[in-house]
Each structure stands twice: as structure tokens, then as C-alpha cells.
Design a protein around this motif. Structure first.
Motif, short mmCIF file in Angstrom:
data_model
loop_
_atom_site.label_atom_id
_atom_site.label_comp_id
_atom_site.label_asym_id
_atom_site.label_seq_id
_atom_site.Cartn_x
_atom_site.Cartn_y
_atom_site.Cartn_z
N TYR A 408 0.94 -1.31 -0.18
CA TYR A 408 -0.33 0.12 0.28
C TYR A 408 0.77 0.87 -0.36
N ALA A 412 0.63 4.29 -2.84
CA ALA A 412 0.46 5.87 -2.37
C ALA A 412 1.02 6.20 -3.19
N MET A 422 -5.26 12.59 -3.73
CA MET A 422 -6.27 12.09 -2.74
C MET A 422 -6.35 10.29 -2.91
N GLN A 423 -6.11 9.87 -4.17
CA GLN A 423 -5.79 7.90 -4.44
C GLN A 423 -4.44 7.86 -3.27
N ASP A 426 -5.51 8.04 0.17
CA ASP A 426 -6.50 6.75 0.51
C ASP A 426 -5.25 5.02 0.94
N ALA A 427 -4.04 5.91 0.31
CA ALA A 427 -4.02 3.84 0.11
C ALA A 427 -2.76 4.46 1.41
N ASN A 429 -3.00 5.52 4.06
CA ASN A 429 -3.65 5.42 4.65
C ASN A 429 -3.86 3.90 5.30
N GLN A 430 -4.42 3.31 4.76
CA GLN A 430 -4.22 2.02 4.46
C GLN A 430 -3.30 1.11 5.23
N ARG A 445 2.53 10.49 4.29
CA ARG A 445 1.39 11.07 5.14
C ARG A 445 1.73 12.86 4.48
#
Length: 453
Positions: A408, A412, A422-423, A426-427, A429-430, A445
Motif C-alpha cells: 500500500y 501511495a 486523493m488516491q 487513501d492508499a 492511510n491503508q 502522508r
């Protein structure tokens, strides 16, 4: 381990391989003999026999040297060298009487000077082991005369003098050995024994420490240090040294058992791996690499030997050697994706990015479920700023195959490098949800959030 034939010399002569387990056979070459052009093929046979010795395939080595001796019995040069090696094999097998007979035969054939010198040296060692000290002294002195630059003659002569309690002579011999070979552990150990036996304990400790600087795996040196510290009244240091002795004695005993197992079961390549892993457990990577390399020579189609050898070379940062090993592994197992992945990672560390890309592609070609190959290729493309859509697709494939924090993170990163924040958020954060304590993920991040704003 690799024997290279020089163009101007023609046949082999070892310096010395100790009967202890600490030394590996070293090979040098005699000056050009008269029969070189006519009998060049015998050189390859000697070399093959020496390789068998290095691999501790003593039956094969003995058969090779016996065959040479029988075929070239009329040539004193060749026959004497063959007898020398026959004696050497018997010595390694602890068949000391047979070793003595072969060495005496080599000398009777009027061997060349370098063969004579080494033969006298080995005879001296054998007689020392048998407790025949006058004979040992005689042969070691002759070796010293014939091989004036060889420190080992002086070292073993020092041992003989020490056993005879001729301390001044022993110390002189050991000092000469250290002058000729400053890295020879046994000479410093001998000097320590002389000093200890004369109650010069502080000086003995200095020599023992010097020996350990050259070989920290010598259990006997740790043992003598423990006893010397005890005599100096330092109980704490004595206990620490004794603990080291016991640890390394266990190591030596396990080595002996594995080596005996390998000799008795030559068709079980896993024993080489177990011995190599033992060396690694004691952080002895040099010995580990040597035994894995022997395994690749004895069992050239056994993939684990190459994988272990390559891993050791990587740990030693010997990346060129690692590449060679994994390339051979790829020949042995062309359908093994992990071999190609290893190659790709090494190439990245060498900043050879095109070969790395090719290696990861080969890994995917042979195994389309190799998530690590997809991940690594995606990361590489993104880092280089090329094939960005392909990088994102590859990272998505890796996550689909194995939804781990690491993959992940790569996904990211590919989104981030392609400004898809945005994508990317999300990645990452996973990734953080799966591995919240990895600082690198939090840093990525923060970068993404900064760009997103």
C-alpha cells in the motif's frame, strides 16, 4: 576457492592447510619445469585433485593423486608432488602413519626444492602430533632452510621448543614467524604461552589479545585468557573469557560433527547448508560463504546453496559476487521468480536501473503471482519518474495479490509521484492502519497532505 592458472607456471603446490578447521588450502605454483609443454594435461589433474581437497572430498582427491603417481612414476618431479599430496590427504584424514610414508617417499624421489620444503614442514607437523619431537625439530629446521620466507616452519618449530620447555628458543621462533607473517594467529598464541609459562601474565594477555584480533573464533585463546585472568586475580574477566571459550568450543564441536556428516554422507547437500547456517549463527560470514561455495561446486544443481551464498555476499556488501551467484542460480532454476527479484534488488543498489527493470519483468513473466516483483518494479518506475501509469497499475496488482502495508505504501507513492493526491492519501492511510508504527509511512502522508493543500 577459485584456482587460477597463470600462463608462465605449470603445476600446483600448496603452502599449507592446517589440520585444524580454521584454515583453507591456499594454492601457489612452482617455477616452470622442463616437462611443462609435453605434460600440460597433468597440471589440470593436479588442480582437480586440489579442488577435491578444498571441498574435502578426500576419496576423490586420493584417487586423483594416486592415478597421477602411477602414470608418471618415472618423473621425479611429478611423482614427488603426487606423493606429497597423497601424504597430505592421509594427514587430513588423520592417517598419520600413511602420511609419513608418503612424505618420505616424496623426499626419496629428490623432489624440487619447494616440494621438499613443504614436505619437511608437513612431516614436522605430523611428528609433532605424534610426540616425536626430535624428528619434528629436524624436519622443521630443514623446512625453514628450504623455505626461508615461510612463517609456518618457525611457528611449528616454536611449538616443538615450547613442548621441550626451551622457552628462549620458542620465543625466538615465534617472533620470527610474526615477522614473516604478521597476521598468523598461532604465532601470537605461542608467544602468549611462552609468557604465561614464565609467569609474565600481563605480557601473555597482550599476545593473546593480538591473537584474537586476527582470529576471534579461536576457543583455545579464550581458554588461555580465562586462566591468565584468573592468575592475575581478575575473576570477572576470567569468567567472561571462560564463557566465550565454552561458546566457541560448542561451535567447534558442532562444526566437527557437520564436517564428519558431510564426509560420511556426500550426497546430502542439506548438510552443507546446515554447516553454513551454523557459521552464520556465530557471525562467521567468511566461513559461511566458503562452505556454501563448496556446496555449489559439489552439488551444482542444488539451488539453496546459491541462495544462501548470494545472501551472505549481500550481507558482506560484495554485490558483484552476489550478482554472479544469482545469475548462476537463474541458470539452475530459470522459473524461480525469487532469484530474479533478488537480482533486481541488487541492481538497484548498484544504480543499474535498466538491468533491475529487466529482472523484475522476468520475475513477473515466470510467476504472475509474484507480488514483490510487481511492487518493486512499480516503485522503481515511480522513483525514476517514468511509465507512471504502468507504475500505478503494477502497484495495484501487488496490493491485489498481497494487501500488505508495504505494498500500500508503494501504491501511495506511485499516486503521489503522479500528483493523484486523493488516491495517494487513501492508499497511505491503508498502509498506516496495517502498520501504525512505521515512521516512513507517516512522513509520506505528511508530504501528500502538504501537496494536496
Amino acid at each position: 576457492m577459485h584456482l587460477r592458472m597463470p600462463t608462465r607456471q605449470c603445476y600446483l603446490l600448496p603452502t599449507v592447510k592446517s589440520i585444524s578447521l580454521s584454515f583453507v588450502l591456499l594454492v601457489s605454483f612452482l617455477s616452470l619445469p622442463r616437462w611443462c609443454d609435453a605434460e600440460q594435461g597433468v597440471n589440470n589433474r593436479f588442480e582437480r585433485g586440489v579442488r577435491y581437497l578444498e571441498m574435502e572430498q578426500y576419496d576423490l582427491a586420493l584417487a586423483e593423486f594416486l592415478s597421477i603417481e602411477q602414470e608418471f612414476g618415472t618423473s621425479a618431479d611429478i611423482s614427488s608432488l603426487a606423493q606429497y599430496y597423497i601424504g597430505f590427504v592421509h594427514q587430513e584424514l588423520n592417517d598419520l602413519s600413511l602420511a609419513v610414508s608418503a612424505y618420505q617417499e616424496a623426499l626419496a624421489l629428490k623432489a624440487p626444492q619447494e616440494v621438499q620444503g613443504n614436505t619437511h614442514l608437513q612431516l614436522g607437523i605430523v611428528y609433532k602430533l605424534q610426540g616425536k619431537l626430535p624428528l619434528a625439530e629436524n624436519h622443521l629446521k630443514q623446512s625453514r632452510m628450504l623455505l626461508p620466507a615461510a612463517g609456518q616452519s618457525h611457528t611449528h618449530l616454536g611449538d616443538v621448543y615450547l613442548l621441550q620447555r626451551r622457552f628462549n628458543a620458542a620465543e625466538k621462533a615465534y617472533r620470527e614467524a610474526t615477522r614473516l607473517n604478521p597476521e598468523h594467529t598461532e604465532s601470537y598464541y605461542g608467544l602468549g604461552r611462552v609468557a604465561e609459562m614464565q609467569n609474565r601474565f600481563q605480557q601473555a594477555m597482550e599476545y593473546y589479545n593480538a591473537a584474537l584480533l586476527r582470529n576471534r573464533y579461536s576457543s583455545q585463546v579464550h581458554y588461555r585468557r580465562a586462566l591468565t585472568y584468573q592468575k592475575l586475580g581478575d575473576k570477572a574477566q576470567s569468567a567472561a573469557a571462560m564463557a566465550q571459550f565454552q561458546r566457541l568450543k560448542t561451535y567447534e564441536d558442532q562444526m566437527h560433527r557437520f564436517r564428519e556428516g558431510i564426509y560420511n554422507n556426500p550426497n546430502l547437500p542439506v548438510l552443507y547448508i546446515k554447516l553454513g547456517e551454523l557459521h552464520e549463527a556465530y557471525d562467521n560470514l567468511t566461513e559461511a560463504a566458503q562452505i556454501y561455495e563448496v556446496a555449489t561446486q559439489v552439488h551444482p544443481s542444488y539451488l539453496p546453496a546459491y541462495l544462501h551464498l548470494g545472501a551472505v555476499f549481500i550481507e558482506q556488501r560484495a554485490l558483484e559476487k552476489a550478482v554472479e551467484v544469482y545469475q548462476k542460480a537463474a541458470e539452475v532454476a530459470p522459473d524461480n521468480a525469487q532469484v530474479q527479484i533478488k537480482l533486481g534488488v541488487i541492481y538497484i543498489n548498484q544504480h543499474q536501473f535498466e538491468p533491475a527493470i529487466a529482472a523484475f519483468k522476468r520475475a513477473i513473466a515466470v510467476d504472475n503471482t509474484a507480488a514483490e516483483a510487481y511492487n518493486n518494479l512499480a516503485r522503481l518506475y515511480a522513483g525514476l519518474g517514468k511509465e507512471m501509469q504502468q507504475a500505478i497499475h503494477l502497484a495495484q496488482q501487488a496490493v491485489a495479490l498481497a494487501p500488505t502495508a508495504k505494498y500500500y505504501d508503494t501504491l501511495a507513492y506511485t499516486y503521489y509521484r503522479n500528483a493523484q493526491y486523493m488516491q495517494a492519501l487513501d492508499a497511505i492511510n491503508q498502509a498506516i492502519s496495517l502498520a501504525p508504527n512505521v515512521d516512513a509511512y507517516s512522513k509520506l502522508r505528511a508530504k501528500i497532505q502538504k501537496e494536496k493543500k
